[in-house]
Design an enzyme around this catalytic site. Structure first.
Site, PDB file in Angstrom:
ATOM      1  CE1 TYR A 175      -3.886   1.317  -0.566  1.00 31.66           C
ATOM      2  CE2 TYR A 175      -3.561   2.703   1.662  1.00 31.66           C
ATOM      3  CZ  TYR A 175      -4.481   2.314   0.400  1.00 31.66           C
ATOM      4  OH  TYR A 175      -5.770   3.089   0.182  1.00 31.66           O
ATOM      5  CE  LYS A 206      -7.302   6.021   0.426  1.00 33.84           C
ATOM      6  NZ  LYS A 206      -8.207   7.115  -0.457  1.00 33.84           N
TER       7      LYS A 206
HETATM    8  O1  0WD Z   1     -10.363  -1.785  -2.153  1.00 36.26           O
HETATM    9  C1  0WD Z   1     -10.814  -0.608  -2.472  1.00 36.26           C
HETATM   10  N1  0WD Z   1     -11.095  -0.446  -3.637  1.00 36.26           N
HETATM   11  C2  0WD Z   1     -10.719   0.465  -1.598  1.00 36.26           C
HETATM   12  C3  0WD Z   1     -10.867   1.789  -2.071  1.00 36.26           C
HETATM   13  C4  0WD Z   1     -10.738   0.120  -0.095  1.00 36.26           C
HETATM   14  C5  0WD Z   1     -10.603   1.504   0.497  1.00 36.26           C
HETATM   15  C6  0WD Z   1     -10.660   2.723   0.124  1.00 36.26           C
HETATM   16  N2  0WD Z   1     -10.649   2.900  -1.186  1.00 36.26           N
HETATM   17  C7  0WD Z   1     -10.707   4.332  -1.867  1.00 36.26           C
HETATM   18  C8  0WD Z   1      -9.843   4.700  -2.723  1.00 36.26           C
HETATM   19  O2  0WD Z   1      -8.421   4.850  -2.164  1.00 36.26           O
HETATM   20  C9  0WD Z   1     -10.322   5.916  -3.423  1.00 36.26           C
HETATM   21  O3  0WD Z   1     -10.239   6.863  -2.454  1.00 36.26           O
HETATM   22  O4  0WD Z   1     -12.106   4.412  -2.591  1.00 36.26           O
HETATM   23  C10 0WD Z   1     -11.954   5.639  -3.361  1.00 36.26           C
HETATM   24  C11 0WD Z   1     -12.514   4.986  -4.754  1.00 36.26           C
HETATM   25  O5  0WD Z   1     -11.548   4.086  -5.364  1.00 36.26           O
HETATM   26  P1  0WD Z   1     -12.176   2.771  -6.152  1.00 36.26           P
HETATM   27  O6  0WD Z   1     -13.828   2.866  -6.170  1.00 36.26           O
HETATM   28  O7  0WD Z   1     -11.572   1.701  -5.579  1.00 36.26           O
HETATM   29  O8  0WD Z   1     -11.396   2.932  -7.666  1.00 36.26           O
HETATM   30  P2  0WD Z   1     -11.983   3.561  -8.948  1.00 36.26           P
HETATM   31  O9  0WD Z   1     -13.196   3.120  -9.307  1.00 36.26           O
HETATM   32  O10 0WD Z   1     -10.748   3.277  -9.835  1.00 36.26           O
HETATM   33  O11 0WD Z   1     -12.150   5.345  -8.822  1.00 36.26           O
HETATM   34  C12 0WD Z   1     -11.148   5.999  -8.323  1.00 36.26           C
HETATM   35  C13 0WD Z   1     -11.376   7.114  -9.256  1.00 36.26           C
HETATM   36  C14 0WD Z   1     -10.259   6.974 -10.497  1.00 36.26           C
HETATM   37  O12 0WD Z   1     -10.318   6.042 -11.160  1.00 36.26           O
HETATM   38  P3  0WD Z   1      -8.918   5.550 -12.119  1.00 36.26           P
HETATM   39  O13 0WD Z   1      -9.141   4.257 -11.718  1.00 36.26           O
HETATM   40  O14 0WD Z   1      -9.244   6.179 -13.276  1.00 36.26           O
HETATM   41  O15 0WD Z   1      -7.808   6.221 -11.574  1.00 36.26           O
HETATM   42  O16 0WD Z   1     -10.550   8.178  -8.699  1.00 36.26           O
HETATM   43  C15 0WD Z   1     -10.454   8.990  -9.843  1.00 36.26           C
HETATM   44  C16 0WD Z   1     -10.587   8.423 -10.981  1.00 36.26           C
HETATM   45  O17 0WD Z   1     -11.878   8.614 -11.711  1.00 36.26           O
HETATM   46  N3  0WD Z   1      -9.381  10.069  -9.922  1.00 36.26           N
HETATM   47  C17 0WD Z   1      -9.465  11.247 -10.167  1.00 36.26           C
HETATM   48  N4  0WD Z   1     -10.248  12.171  -9.998  1.00 36.26           N
HETATM   49  C18 0WD Z   1     -10.153  13.336 -10.599  1.00 36.26           C
HETATM   50  N5  0WD Z   1      -8.934  13.963 -10.601  1.00 36.26           N
HETATM   51  C19 0WD Z   1      -7.995  11.724 -10.348  1.00 36.26           C
HETATM   52  C20 0WD Z   1      -7.916  12.959 -10.652  1.00 36.26           C
HETATM   53  N6  0WD Z   1      -6.801  13.512 -10.663  1.00 36.26           N
HETATM   54  N7  0WD Z   1      -7.152  10.663 -10.157  1.00 36.26           N
HETATM   55  C21 0WD Z   1      -7.911   9.558 -10.032  1.00 36.26           C
END
Ligand code: 0WD
Length: 254
Positions: free
Chosen positions: A155, A162
């Site tokens: 991580y 975080k």
């Molecule tokens: O196991 C997990 N999936 C966990 C996720 C466990 C605990 C927490 N999280 C958190 C993540 O760290 C994040 O903060 O949940 C949040 C959402 O993440 P997610 O649903 O797991 O991931 P995803 O569907 O990929 O969404 C995250 C999105 C980005 O997607 P990608 O994969 O294309 O990077 O964050 C957005 C983007 O849409 N993002 C941004 N949006 C605006 N400006 C930027 C940016 N510069 N960078 C990433």
């Protein structure tokens, strides 16, 4: 139930229908909220538009949180659309994939800075804008992970980001409490999403949680979504500065 009837919320971070942001959006729409969505770049626009439509939501434009002008323009759109805002769900994080494996000590200054900017500061930047529109009070919500509290394999810089995000939840809660704006985070257990697929050995982490969490399973975006509804609804009006674990109890394991 209609826990969010009459409430208007902005959802940031939908990448596809596996995103945690999408689980939250579905649950919030089911609870009666009216939603606005941002997308990051044209590639995601094509994904987010049909999803937003499915929930009768508005798409308020491109927002890359590293570009403060794009944050301003999204909030200007919301002001035009609604004139006010009740809640924001921030589901955004980033690190270079190459640094989510191996040793944290190898983290570069460039990726450290970018990861902290996108994964931590962006929540503060969004809160600055949201505060002005939350004239009847409101609720800010972000997503975090147990890697903030304890070392977790691979991580790395995201754990450090975080930890900073969780601390910022406390400082923001204290700043905005007098304006009746609450600031909380959900610490979600591991879920297979696009972002998670960048983390080394993620399948092993999922399996490990299935074997070792008190509920002996992982969690779903629907479960995170329903807890999010609680945190942005008036049901949780006495709660702020909280990091609420939706992780099948894994955080008690150590
Ligand atoms: O196991 C997990 N999936 C966990 C996720 C466990 C605990 C927490 N999280 C958190 C993540 O760290 C994040 O903060 O949940 C949040 C959402 O993440 P997610 O649903 O797991 O991931 P995803 O569907 O990929 O969404 C995250 C999105 C980005 O997607 P990608 O994969 O294309 O990077 O964050 C957005 C983007 O849409 N993002 C941004 N949006 C605006 N400006 C930027 C940016 N510069 N960078 C990433």
């Amino acid at each position: 139930a209609n826990l969010l009837k009459g409430k208007r919320g902005l959802v940031m971070g939908v990448a596809n229908n596996r995103s945690i942001a999408w689980g939250i959006a579905k649950a919030a729409a089911d609870a009666g909220a009216e939603l606005a969505f941002t997308y990051q770049g044209d590639a995601l626009k094509k994904r987010v538009e049909p999803l937003a439509k499915q929930l009768g939501g508005h798409v308020v434009g491109h927002c890359d949180v590293t570009d403060s002008a794009s944050i301003d323009s999204v909030f200007a759109e919301i002001e035009k659309l609604w004139g006010k805002l009740d809640f924001v769900v921030h589901c955004i994080a980033f690190s270079d994939k190459d640094e989510l494996t191996g040793r944290y000590v190898e983290t570069t200054e460039a990726n450290f800075t970018k990861s902290l900017l996108i994964s931590c500061y962006s929540f503060t930047a969004v809160t600055q804008r949201a505060e002005k529109l939350m004239t009847d009070g409101g609720s800010m919500l972000t997503l975090t992970y147990y890697g903030a509290e304890k070392w977790m394999p691979h991580y790395n810089v995201m754990g450090v980001a975080k930890a900073a995000l969780e601390s910022s939840v406390q400082y923001l809660a204290a700043d905005l409490g007098p304006s009746k704006i609450r600031v909380n985070a959900i610490s979600a257990g591991p879920i297979k999403t696009l972002a998670a697929s960048g983390i080394g050995d993620f399948r092993y982490i999922l399996r490990w949680n299935e074997y070792n969490s008190p509920l002996r399973r992982t969690v779903t975006i629907e479960e995170v979504g329903e807890t999010a509804v609680f945190l942005v609804s008036d049901m949780s009006r006495g709660i702020t500065g909280e990091i609420l674990h939706v992780d099948a109890g894994y955080h008690v394991v150590g």
